[in-house]
Scaffold this active site. Structure first.
Site, short mmCIF file in Angstrom:
data_model
loop_
_atom_site.label_atom_id
_atom_site.label_comp_id
_atom_site.label_asym_id
_atom_site.label_seq_id
_atom_site.Cartn_x
_atom_site.Cartn_y
_atom_site.Cartn_z
CE LYS A 133 51.55 25.10 37.96
NZ LYS A 133 51.68 26.54 38.16
CD GLU A 168 56.13 34.01 35.09
OE1 GLU A 168 56.18 33.57 36.26
OE2 GLU A 168 55.65 33.35 34.14
#
Length: 386
Positions: free
Chosen positions: A140, A190
Site C-alpha cells: 500500500k 481522524e
C-alpha cells in the site's frame, strides 16, 4: 490534566472562542473541548532528543502549561509547537447550540486554481504504484496531490475557520501558524491518539467514498463501502499497524472485529475505535502519537518503502499535510489528530492537500476522483470549484 467540561455548558461558551480567533492565534476544536491559545511563551526547538522528550522537558518547567501546534509528515523536520502565553478552553463546539446558527457564505471571491499534479498525471502515478504492487514490491502507498488557489484579495482566515468549524462541529478543526506568514488550517475527521489519565483512544480511518446529495444514493454508497473487499482490506492493514504500535504502551487493548462508518460533510469513511489501558504512566499522548505516526492510512506499508514511493511520485513536499496537530499538557494527557482535509494559507494563496490510499485493487481514475471529493471540504469553505 486539562479539565473536562460539563455536559450542558453555558450557551455560547464554545462559539465565543471560535469567534475570538484572530491572526497568530492557535485554535483547536475537538469532540471533548475547544481551545484558543495566544502568544508564545516558549517554542519547542529542533534538537537531537526525541520530540516528545523535548516537549516533556519544556512542560516540566511550566507544569500548568499546554503545548499546542503541529508536527510535519517527516518527523525529522522542524515542528511548529509552542507553549502559549495564555490558553482559554471551553466545551466542545457540538455541545453549543449557537454552532447551528448560519454563517455568512464565502464572498464572491475569484480564484486562480492550479492542480499539482493534474488528475491525469496523478492517475498515471497511481497506475505505476499498482503495477509495482502486483510485482510484490509493497502492499500500500498513500499518494497525494495539491491545489494552489490564488485569490485577488488577502485571505480571510477567520471566516474560513468559521465555515469549516460550523460545517463539521463534531470533528477536529484547527488553525495555527506554522512558519512566519503561514497558517495551517483544516477540519480533520481522524484522531491519531488521545490520552486521558490511563485511557488511550485511537480512531484510524481508511477506506472512503464520496457522499451524495441524493439520500438514497448516499445510503447506497455507505452500504457498499461496508461491503467493499478492497476497502475492508485497506482498513484492516491500518488497524493492525495501529494495534501493533499501541500494544507496547498498554496493559490491555480492545480492537473491534469489524469497522463502522463515520461521515463528514463530503465523505464516508470506514472507522475503527481502538481503546487501550495505559501500562506506562510516563508515556505522554504525544510520545504515543509519534510512535504511531505515520500509519499506513497516510503513508503505506512497508513504511520506509512507501515513503520512498511518495518522494518519487509526489512533485511537492508534504510539509505539515499528513502530519500531526493537537495539544498536550504536563500530565501527559492530550489529543493528537492526523493533519488531513487541510490547507496552508499565506497572504493571497491557499495550498490544499488530499490523498488516497492505493492498493493492488485500486483503479487510478477512482483514486483521482476520491482526492477531488476530499478537496471539497476546503473548496466549499472558500467558495471555489474545480
Amino acid at each position: 490534566m486539562m479539565a473536562d467540561h460539563p455536559a450542558h455548558p453555558a450557551v455560547g461558551a464554545a462559539t465565543a472562542l471560535l469567534d475570538g480567533y484572530g491572526p497568530d492565534d492557535r485554535f483547536i476544536a475537538t469532540p471533548t473541548r475547544t481551545l484558543l491559545a495566544r502568544g508564545v511563551r516558549r517554542a519547542i526547538p529542533q534538537g537531537d532528543a526525541p520530540l516528545a522528550r523535548r516537549v516533556t522537558d519544556a512542560l516540566a518547567d511550566s507544569p500548568s502549561g499546554v503545548v499546542v501546534g503541529a508536527i510535519p509528515f517527516d518527523q525529522s523536520a522542524p515542528p511548529a509547537l509552542v507553549l502559549p502565553e495564555s490558553v482559554r478552553t471551553g466545551p466542545p463546539l457540538a455541545s453549543d447550540p449557537l454552532i447551528a446558527l448560519p454563517v455568512a457564505g464565502p464572498a464572491g471571491a475569484r480564484w486562480d486554481i492550479r492542480q499539482d499534479p493534474e488528475p491525469e498525471v496523478y492517475a498515471k502515478g497511481v497506475a505505476a504504484a499498482v503495477d509495482r504492487m502486483w510485482q510484490g514490491e509493497f502492499s500500500k502507498v498513500v499518494l497525494a496531490r495539491t491545489l494552489e488557489l490564488t485569490g485577488h484579495e488577502p485571505l480571510d482566515i477567520p471566516s474560513m475557520l468559521q465555515r469549516l468549524a460550523r460545517r463539521d462541529p463534531s470533528g477536529y478543526t484547527f488553525a495555527l501558524p506554522t512558519t512566519p506568514g503561514r497558517t495551517l488550517l483544516g477540519a480533520s475527521p481522524e484522531l491519531l491518539v488521545s490520552r486521558r489519565g490511563g485511557a488511550l483512544v485511537a480512531n484510524p480511518l481508511a477506506g472512503s467514498t464520496p457522499r451524495s446529495t441524493d439520500l438514497a444514493e448516499d445510503v447506497r454508497r455507505a452500504a457498499a463501502l461496508l461491503q467493499s473487499a478492497k476497502d475492508l482490506h485497506e482498513h484492516a492493514v491500518v488497524v493492525d499497524a495501529v494495534h501493533q504500535a499501541m500494544a507496547p504502551y498498554c496493559s490491555e487493548i480492545d480492537v473491534p472485529a469489524r469497522p463502522t462508518l463515520i461521515r463528514t460533510a463530503t465523505m464516508w469513511h470506514l472507522s475503527t475505535t481502538v481503546t487501550g489501558a495505559l501500562d506506562r504512566p510516563d508515556a505522554s499522548a504525544l510520545e504515543i502519537a509519534c510512535a504511531l505516526h505515520p500509519t499506513p492510512a497516510v503513508c503505506g506499508t512497508p513504511t520506509e518503502l512507501a515513503r520512498t514511493v511518495i518522494r518519487e511520485t509526489e512533485p511537492f513536499d508534504r510539509g505539515f499535510f499528513t502530519g500531526i496537530v493537537g495539544w498536550g499538557d504536563a500530565s501527559g494527557d492530550g489529543e493528537w489528530v492526523v493533519t488531513i482535509r487541510c490547507a496552508e494559507a499565506a497572504e493571497r494563496t491557499l495550498r490544499l492537500y488530499a490523498g488516497a490510499g492505493v492498493v493492488a485493487a485500486s483503479e487510478p481514475e477512482a483514486e483521482a476522483e476520491e482526492t477531488a471529493a476530499k478537496f471539497r471540504t476546503f473548496l466549499n469553505a472558500v467558495g471555489a470549484e474545480l
